[in-house]
Design a protein around this motif. Structure first.
Motif, mmCIF file in Angstrom:
data_model
loop_
_atom_site.group_PDB
_atom_site.id
_atom_site.type_symbol
_atom_site.label_atom_id
_atom_site.label_comp_id
_atom_site.label_asym_id
_atom_site.label_seq_id
_atom_site.Cartn_x
_atom_site.Cartn_y
_atom_site.Cartn_z
ATOM 1 N N THR A 113 49.982 115.545 77.307
ATOM 2 C CA THR A 113 49.309 116.506 76.385
ATOM 3 C C THR A 113 49.752 117.816 76.175
ATOM 4 O O THR A 113 50.003 118.467 77.004
ATOM 5 N N ILE A 114 49.926 118.068 75.064
ATOM 6 C CA ILE A 114 50.578 119.348 74.802
ATOM 7 C C ILE A 114 49.723 120.351 74.255
ATOM 8 O O ILE A 114 48.740 120.317 73.734
ATOM 9 N N SER A 115 50.382 121.623 74.950
ATOM 10 C CA SER A 115 49.464 122.938 74.774
ATOM 11 C C SER A 115 49.687 123.380 73.336
ATOM 12 O O SER A 115 50.868 123.457 72.710
ATOM 13 N N THR A 116 48.769 123.985 72.796
ATOM 14 C CA THR A 116 48.816 125.050 71.401
ATOM 15 C C THR A 116 48.413 126.288 71.761
ATOM 16 O O THR A 116 48.755 127.084 71.037
ATOM 17 N N TYR A 117 47.583 126.497 72.746
ATOM 18 C CA TYR A 117 47.334 127.918 73.187
ATOM 19 C C TYR A 117 47.621 128.057 74.668
ATOM 20 O O TYR A 117 46.970 127.334 75.537
ATOM 21 N N VAL A 118 48.211 129.006 74.999
ATOM 22 C CA VAL A 118 48.541 129.317 76.507
ATOM 23 C C VAL A 118 46.974 129.735 77.178
ATOM 24 O O VAL A 118 46.850 129.594 78.155
ATOM 25 N N ASP A 119 46.470 130.311 76.145
ATOM 26 C CA ASP A 119 44.911 130.920 76.737
ATOM 27 C C ASP A 119 43.929 129.688 77.223
ATOM 28 O O ASP A 119 43.168 129.673 77.883
ATOM 29 N N LYS A 120 44.419 128.409 76.863
ATOM 30 C CA LYS A 120 43.509 127.327 77.312
ATOM 31 C C LYS A 120 44.406 126.425 78.206
ATOM 32 O O LYS A 120 44.053 125.233 78.122
ATOM 33 N N CYS B 65 51.097 117.594 81.243
ATOM 34 C CA CYS B 65 50.943 118.728 80.325
ATOM 35 C C CYS B 65 51.798 119.653 80.210
ATOM 36 O O CYS B 65 52.857 119.735 80.980
ATOM 37 N N SER B 66 51.703 120.697 79.219
ATOM 38 C CA SER B 66 52.687 121.666 78.859
ATOM 39 C C SER B 66 52.024 122.831 78.764
ATOM 40 O O SER B 66 50.843 123.122 78.815
ATOM 41 N N VAL B 67 52.626 124.172 78.651
ATOM 42 C CA VAL B 67 52.158 125.460 78.521
ATOM 43 C C VAL B 67 52.788 125.900 77.306
ATOM 44 O O VAL B 67 54.190 126.036 77.271
ATOM 45 N N GLY B 68 52.204 126.501 76.118
ATOM 46 C CA GLY B 68 52.868 127.246 75.132
ATOM 47 C C GLY B 68 51.926 127.536 74.267
ATOM 48 O O GLY B 68 50.774 127.136 74.287
ATOM 49 N N GLY C 217 55.915 124.867 75.799
ATOM 50 C CA GLY C 217 55.751 124.447 74.396
ATOM 51 C C GLY C 217 54.425 123.701 74.105
ATOM 52 O O GLY C 217 53.340 123.693 75.131
ATOM 53 N N GLU C 218 54.158 123.559 72.658
ATOM 54 C CA GLU C 218 55.020 123.349 71.674
ATOM 55 C C GLU C 218 55.077 124.952 71.018
ATOM 56 O O GLU C 218 54.039 125.564 71.007
#
Length: 259
Positions: A35-42, A58-61, A91-92
């Motif tokens: 599950t890919i990050s779109t906001y680092v703050d989330k 998950c990712s972070v980005g 990312g992403e």
């Protein structure tokens, strides 16, 4: 056995029924997903999902659409958060000149910071690239000259030229449901020549549902339709594609561990 290398389980269309989404994925032979990050703050939201399910990472980005909203995020922040045991990618991040939702300078600034984090951590950078082939190729060449880093061009919709540049620099390419669309012949041509050890499949769920589900909300179980089309284009069996893409996923997403 298939792995959905890129989805967004936190988005409303999937978040309300994650248990059902994962059950349907398992029934379709999908054994894991990122599950890919779109906001680092989330990031805490993505991490919580990955903590809850053993076959979700998950990712972070920061997505390029939001690059100007997260200019406060520095490389050190990405590196620190990526130390979470369930975080397997950066990312992403990238460039999107189709929508231009954020100033291009902010998108480039974010991309460079994410590349630095990928280089420091050794985690793959998940790259969003749309209608920006020349600038993306230039940045990838420039940054690779300063030190290699693992990366993945996700949801590939670019030119053969960018694909070959990415491959020459050691990158991977991921195909989404777009490859099943009637007007996606250029993408199918790319899928024919990508080396067997450099390609993955994904959904980008809840977006871009493949045929025969086009127009519906996408979900990880539908990655099977994408995989079937890529296998057809490459002239191999679905079983061989599953073996190749799963091996590639584990080779790129090293933090996940071996198959």
């Amino acid at each position: 056995m298939l792995i959905d290398s890129h989805c967004h389980l936190d988005f409303e269309a999937l978040a309300a029924d994650i248990d059902g989404v994962l059950e349907r994925a398992a029934a379709a032979g999908v054994t894991g997903m990122v599950t890919i990050s779109t906001y680092v703050d989330k990031f805490s939201t993505y991490a919580a999902i990955a903590e809850r399910y053993p076959n979700v990472w998950c990712s972070v980005g920061t997505h390029p659409h939001h690059a100007d909203e997260e200019l406060h995020i520095q490389t050190d922040d990405l590196v620190r958060l990526s130390a979470h045991p369930r975080c397997v990618a950066i990312g992403e991040a990238g460039l999107d000149y189709f929508y231009d939702n954020a100033p291009r300078e902010a998108q480039a600034t974010g991309l460079h910071r994410h590349i630095a984090a990928a280089r420091i951590t050794g985690l793959p950078l998940v790259i969003h690239s749309r209608k920006c082939d020349d600038d993306m190729a230039a940045i990838l060449r420039q940054e690779t000259a300063q030190g290699t880093f693992p990366f993945l061009l996700h949801c590939f919709t670019a030119s053969e030229s960018l694909a070959r540049t990415a491959l020459d620099l050691g990158g991977y390419i991921s195909f989404s449901g777009i490859i099943t669309f009637r007007n996606a012949e250029e993408i199918r041509e790319v899928a024919k020549f990508v080396p067997a050890d450099r390609y993955l499949v994904e959904t980008d769920a809840p977006y871009l549902a493949p045929i025969p589900h086009r127009g519906e909300s996408n979900e990880p179980s539908f990655v099977r339709h994408t995989a079937e089309k890529v296998a057809e284009v490459r002239g191999i069996s679905l079983e061989q594609l599953g073996a190749e893409t799963t091996a590639n996923f584990h080779r790129l997403f090293t933090k996940v561990g071996p198959v």
